[in-house]
Scaffold this motif. Structure first.
Motif, PDB file in Angstrom:
ATOM      1  N   HIS A 183      41.004   4.189  25.730  1.00 14.78           N
ATOM      2  CA  HIS A 183      42.876   3.631  25.353  1.00 14.78           C
ATOM      3  C   HIS A 183      42.752   4.463  24.237  1.00 14.78           C
ATOM      4  O   HIS A 183      42.082   4.413  23.101  1.00 14.78           O
ATOM      5  N   ASP A 189      38.394   2.515  16.570  1.00 13.42           N
ATOM      6  CA  ASP A 189      39.007   1.579  18.241  1.00 13.42           C
ATOM      7  C   ASP A 189      39.790   2.728  18.556  1.00 13.42           C
ATOM      8  O   ASP A 189      41.367   2.039  18.218  1.00 13.42           O
ATOM      9  N   GLU A 244      45.862  -0.844  26.289  1.00 14.56           N
ATOM     10  CA  GLU A 244      44.612  -1.799  26.312  1.00 14.56           C
ATOM     11  C   GLU A 244      44.795  -3.000  25.095  1.00 14.56           C
ATOM     12  O   GLU A 244      44.516  -4.051  25.498  1.00 14.56           O
ATOM     13  N   GLU A 245      45.817  -2.745  23.731  1.00 13.37           N
ATOM     14  CA  GLU A 245      45.835  -3.621  23.285  1.00 13.37           C
ATOM     15  C   GLU A 245      46.900  -4.868  23.515  1.00 13.37           C
ATOM     16  O   GLU A 245      46.033  -5.668  22.927  1.00 13.37           O
ATOM     17  N   GLU A 261      34.122   1.862  23.946  1.00 14.75           N
ATOM     18  CA  GLU A 261      34.698   1.617  22.748  1.00 14.75           C
ATOM     19  C   GLU A 261      33.799   0.975  21.140  1.00 14.75           C
ATOM     20  O   GLU A 261      32.386   1.302  21.762  1.00 14.75           O
TER      21      GLU A 261
HETATM   22 ZN   LIG Z   1      39.460  -0.413  21.933  1.00 15.48          ZN
END
Ligand SMILES: [Zn+2]
Length: 422
Positions: free
Chosen positions: A94, A125, A159-160, A188
């Motif tokens: 992501h 991230d 994604e978050e 990730e």
């Molecule tokens: Zn992530």
């Protein structure tokens, strides 16, 4: 020279390029919410994929609630067919990042490299992870290895905030699906020497308590929804939470505290919202939002059932307590099957690159594996990538350059293995 050695040598040769590409992605501030600069980031990944010999598709999440003209939801998928076009390894990252927040000592969107660390929001991230996936595929190409199997690499949005316009959308469109996708690696930041095989379930719910408004100088004439919320919070703490804390999953969730069933009070709002001017009133409404993480052994029905039982008990015990319970989000737990060839291959690669036995872990929070598993039906899916989980979403987020390079090597060797290099 053996294929594996040639590929490892190529990873070392393109390490600087991989770090520079991760830094380039950090400089595109894809902050979510609201979902800024997604199209720019999708294009940056797409152009790099095209340069590296991939066919590139831009997949706009038309029809999803999150997709707007101001904030378009653009996903990108690259495909590099192998000679036999099977099996297919899909590497997904992501590219949205959470807001930077306060407390930074470096510029969050500059992509600074200092003392072997790449800094910036989204460094660990998970833009370093995306760069690692691309570099792994490119190292295989530059080593001149021709694979029977196909490599796909995707960059996805949101994604978050749940991934509904990202991986979930691709899965609903059938772009990733059990019939066409054999293995999925999500880089990730779970650590360069461990393999993440899933996560607990999530039950977000709101409870609205209704009272009766009255003059604040005569509260006995009304019913305070805030007082009742106090009763509810106390009952949760005394009656439900001790039971949850006694339940430990057999999944290897890290850190150990997260291997238990948990409940967090995410928000409480009662009475008058305006904190500047108040009038004397008994609060006739109080709303709280709860985040219950449930174990694979518990399941959703039990998790919700316990909340309903507790609310029912209170409604009988406390005069005038009226509640409304609404589900806000349910994510079921997922776990990669035991004996998955993907896990076995990653373990061999980690042992080869780092000389360590890789433990299996499960994530305290959820990530896009749920959509690959539950919607697309791809069960051989794991998270494996560079960066330290605890640094995600923090100020001065960083990813070590060594981690980026080592995880690139691990992903490249795993691709060779799974995609049938001789
Ligand atoms: Zn992530």
């Amino acid at each position: 020279m053996h294929d594996r050695d040639r590929v490892l040598r190529e990873v070392d040769a393109i390490a600087d390029e991989a770090v520079a590409f991760a830094a380039e992605l950090i400089r595109i501030p894809t902050v979510n919410p609201p979902g800024d600069a997604y199209e720019d980031c999708a294009r940056a990944i797409g152009e790099r994929l095209r340069r590296d010999g991939f066919d590139v598709e831009y997949l706009v999440a038309e029809g999803s609630a999150e997709h707007t003209r101001l904030h378009p939801r653009v996903n990108v998928v690259g495909t590099r067919d192998g000679t036999a076009r099977a099996p297919v390894l899909h590497i997904n990252g992501h590219f949205d990042v959470v807001p930077p927040g306060a407390g930074w000592t470096v510029e969050p969107f500059a992509g600074v490299v200092r003392d072997g660390r790449l800094y910036g929001r989204g460094s660990c991230d998970m833009k370093a992870g995306i760069a690692a996936g691309l570099a792994a595929a490119e190292a295989i190409r530059r080593a001149g290895v021709s694979l029977p199997g196909t490599i796909e690499i995707s960059g996805t949005v949101d994604e978050e905030s749940g991934g509904f316009a990202g991986v979930a959308w691709l899965a609903r469109q059938g772009r990733v699906a059990a019939w066409r996708t054999d293995y999925v690696i999500i880089p990730e930041p779970l650590g360069v020497d461990r393999i993440c095989i899933g996560h607990r379930g999530v039950y977000w719910f709101e409870v609205i308590l209704r009272g009766r408004i009255a003059h604040g100088s005569m509260p006995f004439l009304g019913v305070s929804a805030i007082e009742h919320m106090g009763v509810l919070l106390e009952a949760l703490r005394n009656e439900l939470m001790p039971t949850l804390a006694d339940r430990v999953t057999r999944m290897p969730v890290v850190p150990p505290g997260a291997a238990r069933a948990t409940l967090n009070v995410n928000a409480v709002l009662g009475g008058q919202a305006n904190d500047a001017v108040q009038s004397p009133c008994v609060a006739d409404r109080c709303r709280a939002v709860f985040d219950r993480r449930f174990l694979i052994e518990e399941g959703f029905d039990q998790a919700k059932g316990e909340v309903v039982d507790l609310l029912e008990r209170l409604a009988q015990r406390v005069p005038d307590l009226q509640y409304e319970l609404n589900d806000m989000m349910v994510v079921h737990p997922v776990q990669t099957p035991e004996g998955s060839p993907l896990v076995a291959s990653l373990r061999r690669s980690i042992a080869e690159v780092l000389g360590r036995e890789a433990p299996l872990v499960a994530s305290p929070g959820t990530y896009d594996q749920k959509h690959f598993a539950r919607i697309a039906g791809v069960e051989h899916c794991v998270a494996y990538g560079p960066g330290v989980l605890e640094l995600a979403h923090q100020p001065d987020e960083w990813c070590s350059v060594d981690d980026l390079v080592n995880s690139t090597k691990v992903i490249a060797l795993t691709a060779l293995d799974l995609l049938g290099a001789t």
